[in-house]
Design a protein around this motif. Structure first.
Motif, short mmCIF file in Angstrom:
data_model
loop_
_atom_site.label_atom_id
_atom_site.label_comp_id
_atom_site.label_asym_id
_atom_site.label_seq_id
_atom_site.Cartn_x
_atom_site.Cartn_y
_atom_site.Cartn_z
N ILE A 92 0.87 -1.18 0.00
CA ILE A 92 0.00 0.00 0.00
C ILE A 92 0.90 1.23 0.00
N ILE A 93 0.52 2.25 -0.77
CA ILE A 93 1.24 3.52 -0.75
C ILE A 93 0.46 4.49 0.11
N GLU A 94 1.13 5.06 1.11
CA GLU A 94 0.49 6.00 2.03
C GLU A 94 1.13 7.37 1.85
N LEU A 95 0.30 8.36 1.53
CA LEU A 95 0.77 9.73 1.36
C LEU A 95 0.24 10.59 2.50
N GLN A 96 1.07 11.43 3.06
CA GLN A 96 0.65 12.38 4.08
C GLN A 96 0.30 13.68 3.37
N GLY A 97 -0.87 14.20 3.59
CA GLY A 97 -1.28 15.44 2.92
C GLY A 97 -2.31 15.17 1.85
N ASP A 98 -2.45 16.13 0.95
CA ASP A 98 -3.47 16.07 -0.10
C ASP A 98 -2.84 16.14 -1.47
N LEU A 99 -3.47 15.48 -2.43
CA LEU A 99 -3.12 15.64 -3.83
C LEU A 99 -4.16 16.56 -4.44
N LYS A 100 -3.71 17.62 -5.11
CA LYS A 100 -4.65 18.55 -5.73
C LYS A 100 -4.38 18.62 -7.21
N SER A 101 -5.45 18.78 -7.96
CA SER A 101 -5.37 18.85 -9.41
C SER A 101 -5.87 20.22 -9.87
N HIS A 102 -5.42 20.64 -11.05
CA HIS A 102 -5.91 21.91 -11.60
C HIS A 102 -7.37 21.81 -12.01
N SER A 103 -7.79 20.61 -12.39
CA SER A 103 -9.20 20.40 -12.75
C SER A 103 -9.94 19.84 -11.54
N GLU A 104 -11.23 19.85 -11.61
CA GLU A 104 -12.07 19.35 -10.51
C GLU A 104 -12.35 17.86 -10.61
N SER A 105 -11.76 17.18 -11.60
CA SER A 105 -12.04 15.76 -11.80
C SER A 105 -11.34 14.90 -10.75
N SER A 106 -11.85 13.71 -10.58
CA SER A 106 -11.32 12.75 -9.60
C SER A 106 -10.03 12.13 -10.12
N PHE A 107 -9.19 11.62 -9.20
CA PHE A 107 -7.96 10.93 -9.57
C PHE A 107 -8.21 9.46 -9.92
N GLU A 108 -9.43 8.99 -9.75
CA GLU A 108 -9.75 7.59 -9.99
C GLU A 108 -9.44 7.19 -11.42
N GLY A 109 -8.61 6.15 -11.57
CA GLY A 109 -8.25 5.65 -12.88
C GLY A 109 -7.25 6.51 -13.63
N GLN A 110 -6.72 7.55 -12.99
CA GLN A 110 -5.79 8.47 -13.63
C GLN A 110 -4.35 8.16 -13.24
N PHE A 111 -3.41 8.50 -14.11
CA PHE A 111 -1.98 8.37 -13.81
C PHE A 111 -1.62 9.46 -12.80
N VAL A 112 -0.98 9.06 -11.69
CA VAL A 112 -0.62 10.02 -10.65
C VAL A 112 0.89 10.27 -10.66
N GLY A 113 1.69 9.23 -10.74
CA GLY A 113 3.13 9.42 -10.71
C GLY A 113 3.88 8.12 -10.94
N ASP A 114 5.21 8.21 -10.87
CA ASP A 114 6.10 7.06 -11.06
C ASP A 114 6.73 6.67 -9.74
N LEU A 115 6.74 5.38 -9.45
CA LEU A 115 7.39 4.85 -8.25
C LEU A 115 8.67 4.14 -8.66
N HIS A 116 9.78 4.55 -8.07
CA HIS A 116 11.08 3.96 -8.34
C HIS A 116 11.74 3.62 -7.00
N PHE A 117 12.81 2.83 -7.06
CA PHE A 117 13.60 2.53 -5.87
C PHE A 117 15.06 2.85 -6.18
N THR A 118 15.75 3.47 -5.22
CA THR A 118 17.16 3.76 -5.40
C THR A 118 17.95 2.47 -5.26
N LYS A 119 19.25 2.52 -5.55
CA LYS A 119 20.10 1.33 -5.42
C LYS A 119 20.12 0.80 -3.99
N SER A 120 19.94 1.70 -3.02
CA SER A 120 19.92 1.27 -1.62
C SER A 120 18.54 0.78 -1.17
N GLY A 121 17.52 0.86 -2.07
CA GLY A 121 16.19 0.36 -1.74
C GLY A 121 15.23 1.40 -1.22
#
Length: 107
Positions: free
Chosen positions: A18-47
């Motif tokens: 599960i990804i847990e974010l502290q705070g809010d995600l806000k968009s310029h439009s009033e549409s929902s984030f459901e089914g939308q691309f939000v961001g990229d998740l990567h891991f550094t060499k140290s994990g």
């Protein structure tokens, strides 16, 4: 009321988190984030987890959940309804620091 929950025998489910974010995600439009691309998740060499949202960079930490969660799939069969366990979620990735802006190189 009896709810039938079964685990498929012999199947190795992939490991989920599960990804847990502290705070809010806000968009310029009033549409929902459901089914939308939000961001990229990567891991550094140290994990260390690294989340890129727009032009912001967030560093996170992977932890083990105190109480695991089960992801269930509802199926109808001859006897009624049953729930099949798809996977057990045992880890979460927490992003609780303030995002850092990604600044391009200047010439």
């Amino acid at each position: 009321m009896v709810i039938l929950i079964k685990s498929p025998a012999g199947e190795n489910a992939t490991e989920w988190a599960i990804i847990e974010l502290q705070g809010d995600l806000k968009s310029h439009s009033e549409s929902s984030f459901e089914g939308q691309f939000v961001g990229d998740l990567h891991f550094t060499k140290s994990g260390t987890p690294l989340l890129i949202i727009g032009h912001h960079l967030l560093y996170g930490k992977e932890t083990r959940m105190e109480k695991p969660l089960a992801l269930l799939e509802k199926k109808k069969n001859d006897a009624g309804i049953e729930y099949v366990i798809k996977c057990i979620v045992r880890k979460k990735i927490i992003f609780k620091t303030r995002p850092k802006p990604i600044v391009g190189a200047t010439t």
